[in-house]
Scaffold this motif. Sequence first.
Motif, short mmCIF file in Angstrom:
data_model
loop_
_atom_site.label_atom_id
_atom_site.label_comp_id
_atom_site.label_asym_id
_atom_site.label_seq_id
_atom_site.Cartn_x
_atom_site.Cartn_y
_atom_site.Cartn_z
N ASP A 82 0.77 -1.29 0.11
CA ASP A 82 0.03 0.14 -0.04
C ASP A 82 0.92 1.32 -0.07
O ASP A 82 0.35 2.36 -0.43
N PRO A 83 2.11 1.33 0.42
CA PRO A 83 2.82 2.46 0.32
C PRO A 83 2.98 2.85 -1.32
O PRO A 83 3.56 3.88 -1.74
N ALA A 84 2.89 2.02 -2.21
CA ALA A 84 3.09 2.07 -3.46
C ALA A 84 1.91 1.73 -4.38
O ALA A 84 2.09 0.88 -5.26
N PRO A 85 1.01 2.67 -4.31
CA PRO A 85 -0.11 2.21 -5.10
C PRO A 85 -0.04 2.02 -6.63
O PRO A 85 0.80 2.88 -7.15
N GLY A 86 -0.43 1.18 -7.34
CA GLY A 86 -0.44 0.98 -8.77
C GLY A 86 0.83 0.17 -9.04
O GLY A 86 0.86 -0.47 -10.30
N ALA A 87 1.96 -0.13 -8.13
CA ALA A 87 2.98 -0.94 -8.77
C ALA A 87 2.78 -2.21 -8.08
O ALA A 87 2.35 -2.38 -7.21
N PHE A 99 -1.50 -2.68 -5.36
CA PHE A 99 -2.35 -2.23 -4.64
C PHE A 99 -3.06 -1.08 -5.36
O PHE A 99 -2.37 -0.25 -5.93
#
Lengths: 168, 219, 370
Positions: A82-87, A99
Motif C-alpha cells: 500500500d505505500p506504492a499504489p499501482g505498482a 494495490f
Amino acid sequence: MTNSTDPPDYHVPKTYGTRQDPEEQRLRNRMAPGVLCRDGFLGHDHRPVNEIIASDRAEVDRLGLTSQQLADRLQEILEATDPAPGATRDVGENLEAKFTEGMGRIPSPFADGIFPKGEVELRRTDTGETLTFTPLSVHLIREHDFYQGHGSRYRIDPARLARVLGME
Amino acid sequence: MTPALSILAQEPISAAPSAGLMIILISAALTDNILLTRFLGMCPFLSVSKQLKSAFGMGLAVVFVVTCTTVLNFWVYRYLLVPLEPYGVPAESLKLILFIVVIAGFVQFMEMLIERVSLGLYFSLGIFLPLITVNCAILGASLFMVINVTSKGFDTLDVLMFGFGTGLGWFIAIMLLSGIRQRLKKANIPPALEGPGITLIITGIMAMAFVVFQGMIKI
Amino acid sequence: MDALVSILLSAAAATGVTVGLAALLLVAERVLISYGQCAVDINDGAKRLDVKGGQTLLSTLKSEGIFIPSACGGRGTCAYCKVKVLDGGGPIVPTELPLLSPEEVRDNVRISCQIKVRNDMRLAIPEELFSIREFIGTLERVRDLTHDIKELTIRLVDPEIIEFRPGQYIQIEAPAYGDNPEPVYRAYSISSSPSMRDRIELVVRRVPNGICTTWVFDRLREGDPIRLNGPYGEFRLSDDASKKMIWIAGGSGMAPFWSMIRHMQEQGIERDCTYFFGAVTPRDLFYVEELARLSEELPWFRFVPALSGKDLPDWEGEKGLITEVVDRHIQDGSDKEAYLCGSSGMIDASIKVLRAKGIPEDRIYYDKFN
C-alpha cells in the motif's frame, strides 16, 4: 468479478430463525448492496450470516489453518503494497500483488471499525490464479471468520485463499 | 397414546381459585411451562438466546408484556365479549382478533412510554418490544387464560398470577437455554448441527426434563 | 334477523376495540412523543436555536441551516457527524458506541445522527461549520482525464456563488439508483480556483465497488442536477510565507493542488513550490501540459511528475516511487514545509521520508483520503 468458484445459481433457501433475530437482521441490512458499498457483502447468498461464517470456519479447520493465520498473511501483503499504489510487487514465492488505492473509508458491517478503501490484487505467477481483497475483508476474516457470501465481489473461499497464498 | 403425546392432549393443570395464587403461579411457570410443555414462543427463543444479555432483556420484556396483556385481555373478554354473547356474538372467534389487536396496541404504547420515561431502559430493551408482538407465547397465554376463566372461574388476581407465571416460565426457559448455549461455544459441534440444529435438540432434552413436573400439582 | 344483529354487533365490538386502541395510541403519541420546544445553545451563546424536539440532532441542525458533515446521510455508519454535546444529550445510544473512542466518550463527543433532541442542549461546534451551505447545481461538463479519472464541472444554481479556500472539499450526494436504496454523500476536494465562484471543478477517480463513483461514471450525464454541501476542511496553504513548499500527490490527490496553484498564479502568491506527482504509467497522468507550462511561466514553481512502472523507454521524466523521487530531490528540510494528498499508505511512507530530511511533523500538512 468474484473469487467464488461456485456455479452462478447456487441458492440456499431462507432459514426460519433469521426473521426474528434482531442482530442478524441488522447485519443483513448493513451487508445489503448499496448500504456500505456498491455490491454489499452477501452476493446472492441467502443463508444467515452465522451459517456462512460457520460453514467457512469449518472449511478453514479442515485445512488445518486458522483465520488468524490467513488474515496475518494478507495483512503482510497489504502493508508491503500500500505505500506504492499501482505498482506490482513480489510478495512471496510465485506471488505478486498490486494495490489500487480508493479514496474514502468504509465502516465494518459489524460496526466495529472504519477502514480505508482500496484493493489488493494477488496473482500466482505460476498458475495465473488471482484473488482480490481489501483492508476491510482482512479485518472481517480475522475478527469474525467472515469470508463473505457467495457471489460477493470480495468473497474468498478459504480453500482458494490457502492455495493462492501457498499455505495449504 | 404414548405418554409423550398425551402431554399435548392434556388440559392445562390449573388450580381452582381456592387453592391459592401461589399454586397458579407455580403451575403456570413450571408444570405448564408455555415453552417447554406447550411449545409456544419458539422463534425468539431460538434466535435471541445466543447472548445472555439479550436473553435476559427479552425475557424481562416478555414477563412484563404477558402479565399486562393477559389482564387486559381478561377484561376485554369478561366485560365486552361475554355480555355480548347472548346477542349471538361469537366470543370464541372474536377473542382471537381482539386479543391480537390489544397485544399489538399495548406493545406500541409500552415502547412509547419506555422511550419517554427511561432512555437507558429503552436502549437495552427497546429492540425487543416490536418482536414481542409476534411472539405466539403472548397470544397463547391469553387464550389459555380464557380456558381457565371458563373452566375454573378465574378472577382478575388469578389471571394476573397466571400471566406472570407464564412469563416467568418463558423467562426461565430462555435463561436456561442461553446459559447452555454459552457453554456450547467451547464444544465441538458437527457443522451440520451448528445453530438451529443443536439448539432444537437441546430444547427437546430440556422439554423432556420438564416432563418431570407433570403430575406434581394435582388439585 | 338474529344473524344480522349478531354480525353487526360482532363487527361493532371488533371495530370499537380497534378504534379505541388506535385513538389511545394517537393520544399517547401526542403526549409522550412530543418533546415540545427545546433550546439549543451553541458555543456558549454564539448561536441560540429554538427548535421542535423529536428529530435527530443532525437533521435538527440541518433544518436550522447548520450543516454537520455526514457521508452516510444519517445512518450511523460513517462517524463524520461528531459533535460535542456538553449538556442534554441523554445516555449514549448503543449504535454510537462502536464509532467513538473512549477519549471521545469522556469528552462528550456524540454521533449527532443517532441522538434525538428531547430537551434543552448545549453544544460545541467548530466555527467553520457555520459557513457551510447546501447547494443545488447542474453538471455542466464531464471530461475523461484518464481511463479511470473524470473531471466534473458543476455550475451552481442555488445558491449561485460559493466561497472557499483552495484545499477545501465539498460533499456531493449520490442519489438512490439501481441497487442503491438511499442517497450517500462522498467528499471530493474542489480542484477549481476560488475566483470561479459560480462553478466548481472536481477530480473523481473510480473506486472499486464504490457507490458514488459508480454513479458518477455509469449514470451521471451532463445537464443532470447535483446536490452538494460544503465547503469543509482544514487542508490549506499555511500562513508562513517564508517556508518553501513541497507538494506530494497521486491519482485524484491532484485536486486540491490544482486549485492551489491556479489560485496562487491569479493572486500573485509567489511562494517557492515543488510539486511531486506520482503515477504508474504515462496514461495515468493528467493536466501534465498545463502544469509543465505553469512550471515554465512561474519561476517559483516546479512540477515533477514521476512514474513507478517498469519498462518505460519513452519516459524522460523521473522514475520510481514518488517517495524515492522526493528522497532524491530533497536534501535539507529545515526551510521547507510539506503538503500531502493521497491514500494513507502513500502519506505514511512520505511522512517517513520527509521527517528523515528534517521536516518536523508540525510542518507536514495532509489530506488523507482514508
